[in-house]
Enzyme design. Structure first.
Site, PDB file in Angstrom:
ATOM      1  N   GLY A  45       0.769  -1.250   0.000  1.00  0.00           N
ATOM      2  CA  GLY A  45       0.000   0.000   0.000  1.00  0.00           C
ATOM      3  C   GLY A  45       0.796   1.294   0.000  1.00  0.00           C
ATOM      4  N   ASP A 104      -4.596   1.515  11.188  1.00  0.00           N
ATOM      5  CA  ASP A 104      -5.984   1.186  11.479  1.00  0.00           C
ATOM      6  C   ASP A 104      -6.034   0.680  12.930  1.00  0.00           C
ATOM      7  OD1 ASP A 104      -8.562  -0.116  11.325  1.00  0.00           O
ATOM      8  OD2 ASP A 104      -8.348  -0.223   9.168  1.00  0.00           O
ATOM      9  N   ASP A 160      -5.753  -0.739  -1.545  1.00  0.00           N
ATOM     10  CA  ASP A 160      -6.534  -1.632  -2.396  1.00  0.00           C
ATOM     11  C   ASP A 160      -7.786  -2.180  -1.719  1.00  0.00           C
ATOM     12  OD1 ASP A 160      -5.127  -3.362  -0.532  1.00  0.00           O
ATOM     13  OD2 ASP A 160      -5.752  -5.017  -1.813  1.00  0.00           O
TER      14      ASP A 160
HETATM   15  C1  PRP Z   1      -2.897  -2.238   5.295  1.00  0.00           C
HETATM   16  C2  PRP Z   1      -1.966  -1.066   5.515  1.00  0.00           C
HETATM   17  C3  PRP Z   1      -1.265  -1.419   6.776  1.00  0.00           C
HETATM   18  C4  PRP Z   1      -2.294  -2.197   7.550  1.00  0.00           C
HETATM   19  C5  PRP Z   1      -2.888  -1.310   8.606  1.00  0.00           C
HETATM   20  O1  PRP Z   1      -2.191  -3.241   4.640  1.00  0.00           O
HETATM   21  O2  PRP Z   1      -1.079  -0.893   4.453  1.00  0.00           O
HETATM   22  O3  PRP Z   1      -0.111  -2.201   6.542  1.00  0.00           O
HETATM   23  O4  PRP Z   1      -3.273  -2.617   6.609  1.00  0.00           O
HETATM   24  O5  PRP Z   1      -3.841  -1.975   9.384  1.00  0.00           O
HETATM   25  P1  PRP Z   1      -3.686  -2.222  10.946  1.00  0.00           P
HETATM   26  O6  PRP Z   1      -3.284  -0.923  11.604  1.00  0.00           O
HETATM   27  O7  PRP Z   1      -5.067  -2.668  11.355  1.00  0.00           O
HETATM   28  O8  PRP Z   1      -2.671  -3.296  11.189  1.00  0.00           O
HETATM   29  P2  PRP Z   1      -2.833  -4.485   3.862  1.00  0.00           P
HETATM   30  O9  PRP Z   1      -2.836  -5.667   4.772  1.00  0.00           O
HETATM   31  O10 PRP Z   1      -4.136  -4.050   3.261  1.00  0.00           O
HETATM   32  O11 PRP Z   1      -1.759  -4.819   2.727  1.00  0.00           O
HETATM   33  P3  PRP Z   1      -1.293  -3.986   1.444  1.00  0.00           P
HETATM   34  O12 PRP Z   1      -0.537  -2.771   1.962  1.00  0.00           O
HETATM   35  O13 PRP Z   1      -0.404  -4.919   0.704  1.00  0.00           O
HETATM   36  O14 PRP Z   1      -2.512  -3.580   0.655  1.00  0.00           O
END
Ligand code: PRP
Length: 181
Positions: A45, A104, A160
């Protein structure tokens, strides 16, 4: 520019993002003057944020990438963070800045912070573009924050839904029907 047909609402426009990313880059450049920090981009991301941040910087940072996984095609985190790709280089004695697109629950950043600290960097800071403060489950220190956003599932600017919509240049919310497909 025309709105993507699957997008219901724009949360942050391209212009707003660009302005804030430039401010963050200038702040980091000021704080790390004379240093060569390593920007650790969390795949996937954060790559767009990283590349824009990098181009606005007045210092010459190094970059590296780390891959973690927790969402696995869902809109809710599973709570289990796994390292799926490690950094290329050691960070011992380096000034490290973790670059994330969104915080998040905080579980990903907490895991990364603890993992990277075991490698004994000289310093470790965290830079996130989007902060969903309301969704936080664990407290993580955010040193550079782009925007606080509402607790809605957002896509675009690298983020995404099921590996899609990363190329949308703004941050938006998907129409409900997209999730039913
Ligand atoms: C998303 C974002 C963070 C994580 C945050 O990644 O990039 O790494 O979620 O969430 P959290 O604070 O609840 O842990 P994702 O797993 O969607 O992977 P990506 O970046 O490859 O899309």
């Amino acid at each position: 520019m025309e709105l993507h047909p699957d997008i219901k609402e724009v949360i942050l426009s391209e212009e707003k993002i660009r302005k804030r990313v430039r401010e963050l880059a200038e702040q980091i450049s000021e704080d790390y003057k004379g240093k060569t920090p390593v920007l650790v981009s969390v795949l996937k991301g954060s790559v767009i944020f990283l590349s824009d941040l990098l181009r606005f910087m007045k210092i010459n940072p190094k970059i590296d990438f780390i891959g973690v996984s927790s969402y696995q095609g869902k809109t809710q985190t599973t709570g289990e963070v796994r390292l799926v790709m490690d950094l290329k280089d050691p960070i011992y004695g380096e000034d490290v800045i973790i670059v994330e697109d969104i915080v998040d629950t905080g579980l990903t950043l907490e895991y990364l912070r603890e993992n990277l600290l075991t490698r004994k960097p000289s310093s470790l800071r965290i830079c996130v573009l989007l902060d969903k403060i309301e969704a936080r489950k664990v407290d993580v220190p955010i040193d550079y924050r782009g925007f606080v956003i509402p607790n809605k599932f957002v896509v675009g600017y690298g983020l995404d839904y099921d590996e899609r919509y990363r190329n949308i240049p703004y941050i938006g919310v998907l129409k409900e029907e997209v999730y039913k497909r």
